[in-house]
Design a protein around this motif. Structure first.
Motif, short mmCIF file in Angstrom:
data_model
loop_
_atom_site.label_atom_id
_atom_site.label_comp_id
_atom_site.label_asym_id
_atom_site.label_seq_id
_atom_site.Cartn_x
_atom_site.Cartn_y
_atom_site.Cartn_z
N ILE A 215 0.86 -1.19 0.00
CA ILE A 215 0.00 0.00 0.00
C ILE A 215 0.90 1.24 0.00
O ILE A 215 1.73 1.41 0.90
N VAL A 216 0.74 2.08 -1.01
CA VAL A 216 1.52 3.31 -1.13
C VAL A 216 0.56 4.49 -1.06
O VAL A 216 -0.63 4.36 -1.34
N GLU A 217 1.08 5.63 -0.69
CA GLU A 217 0.26 6.83 -0.54
C GLU A 217 0.69 7.88 -1.56
O GLU A 217 1.89 8.12 -1.75
N ALA A 218 -0.28 8.50 -2.22
CA ALA A 218 -0.02 9.55 -3.21
C ALA A 218 -0.11 10.92 -2.56
O ALA A 218 -1.09 11.22 -1.88
N GLN A 219 0.91 11.73 -2.78
CA GLN A 219 0.96 13.07 -2.22
C GLN A 219 1.32 14.08 -3.32
O GLN A 219 2.01 13.73 -4.29
N PRO A 220 0.88 15.32 -3.17
CA PRO A 220 1.24 16.34 -4.17
C PRO A 220 2.71 16.73 -4.05
O PRO A 220 3.33 16.58 -3.00
N VAL A 221 3.25 17.24 -5.13
CA VAL A 221 4.64 17.71 -5.18
C VAL A 221 4.65 19.22 -5.20
O VAL A 221 4.07 19.84 -6.10
N HIS A 222 5.30 19.82 -4.21
CA HIS A 222 5.40 21.28 -4.13
C HIS A 222 6.83 21.71 -4.46
O HIS A 222 7.79 21.17 -3.91
N LEU A 223 6.95 22.67 -5.37
CA LEU A 223 8.26 23.17 -5.80
C LEU A 223 8.40 24.65 -5.46
O LEU A 223 7.41 25.40 -5.48
N MET A 224 9.62 25.06 -5.16
CA MET A 224 9.92 26.47 -4.94
C MET A 224 10.30 27.08 -6.28
O MET A 224 11.34 26.76 -6.85
N MET A 225 9.42 27.95 -6.80
CA MET A 225 9.61 28.53 -8.13
C MET A 225 10.01 29.99 -8.04
O MET A 225 9.51 30.73 -7.18
N PRO A 226 10.91 30.46 -8.91
CA PRO A 226 11.24 31.89 -8.94
C PRO A 226 10.11 32.68 -9.59
O PRO A 226 9.59 32.29 -10.63
N SER A 227 9.71 33.78 -8.96
CA SER A 227 8.67 34.64 -9.53
C SER A 227 9.24 35.95 -10.05
O SER A 227 8.64 36.60 -10.90
N LEU B 59 15.87 38.29 -5.90
CA LEU B 59 15.22 37.03 -6.23
C LEU B 59 14.02 36.83 -5.32
O LEU B 59 14.14 36.85 -4.10
N GLU B 60 12.85 36.68 -5.94
CA GLU B 60 11.63 36.39 -5.20
C GLU B 60 11.10 35.03 -5.65
O GLU B 60 11.16 34.70 -6.83
N THR B 61 10.60 34.24 -4.69
CA THR B 61 10.13 32.90 -5.01
C THR B 61 8.69 32.71 -4.55
O THR B 61 8.17 33.48 -3.74
N ARG B 62 8.08 31.65 -5.05
CA ARG B 62 6.74 31.26 -4.63
C ARG B 62 6.66 29.74 -4.63
O ARG B 62 7.38 29.07 -5.36
N THR B 63 5.80 29.20 -3.79
CA THR B 63 5.61 27.75 -3.71
C THR B 63 4.47 27.35 -4.64
O THR B 63 3.38 27.91 -4.57
N SER B 64 4.73 26.38 -5.52
CA SER B 64 3.73 25.94 -6.49
C SER B 64 3.61 24.42 -6.45
O SER B 64 4.57 23.71 -6.16
N MET B 65 2.41 23.94 -6.75
CA MET B 65 2.16 22.50 -6.80
C MET B 65 2.18 22.02 -8.24
O MET B 65 1.59 22.65 -9.13
N CYS B 66 2.86 20.91 -8.49
CA CYS B 66 2.91 20.34 -9.83
C CYS B 66 1.54 19.79 -10.20
O CYS B 66 0.90 19.08 -9.41
N ARG B 67 1.10 20.10 -11.41
CA ARG B 67 -0.23 19.68 -11.85
C ARG B 67 -0.26 18.23 -12.29
O ARG B 67 -1.28 17.54 -12.15
N ARG B 68 0.84 17.74 -12.88
CA ARG B 68 0.82 16.40 -13.48
C ARG B 68 1.73 15.39 -12.78
O ARG B 68 1.79 14.24 -13.18
N THR B 69 2.47 15.84 -11.76
CA THR B 69 3.41 14.96 -11.07
C THR B 69 2.90 14.62 -9.67
O THR B 69 2.43 15.49 -8.94
N VAL B 70 3.03 13.34 -9.31
CA VAL B 70 2.56 12.82 -8.03
C VAL B 70 3.72 12.13 -7.32
O VAL B 70 4.54 11.45 -7.96
N LEU B 71 3.79 12.29 -5.99
CA LEU B 71 4.80 11.64 -5.17
C LEU B 71 4.19 10.43 -4.47
O LEU B 71 3.18 10.56 -3.77
N LEU B 72 4.79 9.25 -4.65
CA LEU B 72 4.37 8.04 -3.95
C LEU B 72 5.30 7.79 -2.78
O LEU B 72 6.52 7.80 -2.94
N THR B 73 4.74 7.56 -1.60
CA THR B 73 5.54 7.33 -0.39
C THR B 73 5.19 5.97 0.21
O THR B 73 4.17 5.36 -0.12
#
Length: 289
Positions: free
Chosen positions: A109-121, A220-234
């Motif tokens: 049993i694996v769990e799917a979680q969203p992937v958050h990236l630090m993106m430059p704005s 440099l300014e950044t923002r946290t964004s969630m990947c729309r098509r990528t999923v993290l399995l843990t």
């Protein structure tokens, strides 16, 4: 009293003169910096450009979109799946826990979680001409090592306006060469003549020598964004070899019956290993705030 008044007036005038001279010196420094910036852009290497798109008003502004390369450290016992369709990733995240059949009555049993990236704005870069380097363009297609040796020999000779070379580096993305000199005045002297004839093959070839521009990030300014098509399995246990388990996971999440779909990329990091995933050319279409 009149003499004292004149002395005070003279002192005030001297202070005013010193203040004006300081302002003139500051303005001269700003003008010199602006001239240098103008010189930078006037001596940029030539590059063929193709402009396409619709016509607009002069006051219309366009947003500048950056596509960074982001290094993402993966924890042990996890996997990254990038689906071709965004809807599939949303469905996998909504289901959250997934029972993966590995055969012979073995399931995990694996769990799917969203992937958050630090993106430059916002990125602001200050540029300046490097006093010890030159950028050589308009080079022929030939063996890279041979070309570097020929260029280093040519520009190390004083009769060609050169001097002692510290290093010679080829930039494959632009097909140009950067030469670094030991002394500082050589680069400026060489760039005064834009085109130089260098014997790279049996005949001489005209290359273009321009200043090398250093860039330094000033803001440099950044923002946290969630990947729309990528999923993290843990929660992936280490119960079989890496390649076989990755194949089993990929097969499971590619089936429509399991809520999956077509997979664009898959990366598995087993327990006991350290892996860095590279998100290349990430755009606003792949992430959301």
């Amino acid at each position: 009293a009149k003499l004292n008044a004149l002395k005070q007036e003279k002192s005030d005038l001297m202070e005013e003169l010193q203040r004006i001279e300081a302002e003139i010196e500051e303005e001269d420094s700003k003008n010199a910096h602006l001239r240098e910036r103008a010189d930078v852009f006037s001596k940029m290497p030539e590059k063929k450009l193709v402009f396409s798109g619709k016509m607009g008003k002069a006051n219309d502004t366009e947003d500048f979109e950056m596509k960074p390369h982001i290094t993402y450290p993966m924890e042990e016992g996890t996997a990254l799946i990038t689906f071709e369709e965004e809807d599939v990733a949303i469905k996998i995240l909504e289901m959250r826990k997934h029972k993966v059949d590995l055969g012979e009555e073995c399931r995990i049993i694996v769990e799917a979680q969203p992937v958050h990236l630090m993106m430059p704005s916002l990125v602001e870069i200050d540029t300046e001409i490097c006093p010890q380097r030159i950028l050589i363009s308009n080079l022929p297609k030939m063996d890279t090592e041979t070309m570097q040796n020929k260029l280093e020999i040519h520009f190390s000779k004083s009769k060609n306006g050169g001097g002692e070379v510290d290093c010679c580096e080829f930039l494959p993305d632009s097909g140009t060469v950067v030469i670094t000199f030991v002394e500082k005045n050589i680069a400026e002297r060489l760039t005064e003549t834009e085109h130089h004839e260098v014997k790279l093959t049996q005949t001489k070839h005209k290359v273009r020598v321009t200043p090398f521009i250093n860039g330094k990030i000033t803001n440099l300014e950044t923002r946290t964004s969630m990947c729309r098509r990528t999923v993290l399995l843990t929660g992936i246990p280490n119960i079989m070899d890496q390649e076989t388990l990755q194949d089993m996971l990929e097969i499971h999440f590619q089936k429509n019956g399991n809520g999956g779909g077509e997979i664009e990329a898959f990366l598995y990091n087993p327990l006991g290993q350290h892996t860095l995933a590279l998100f290349s050319n990430v755009s606003s279409e792949d992430t959301e705030e």
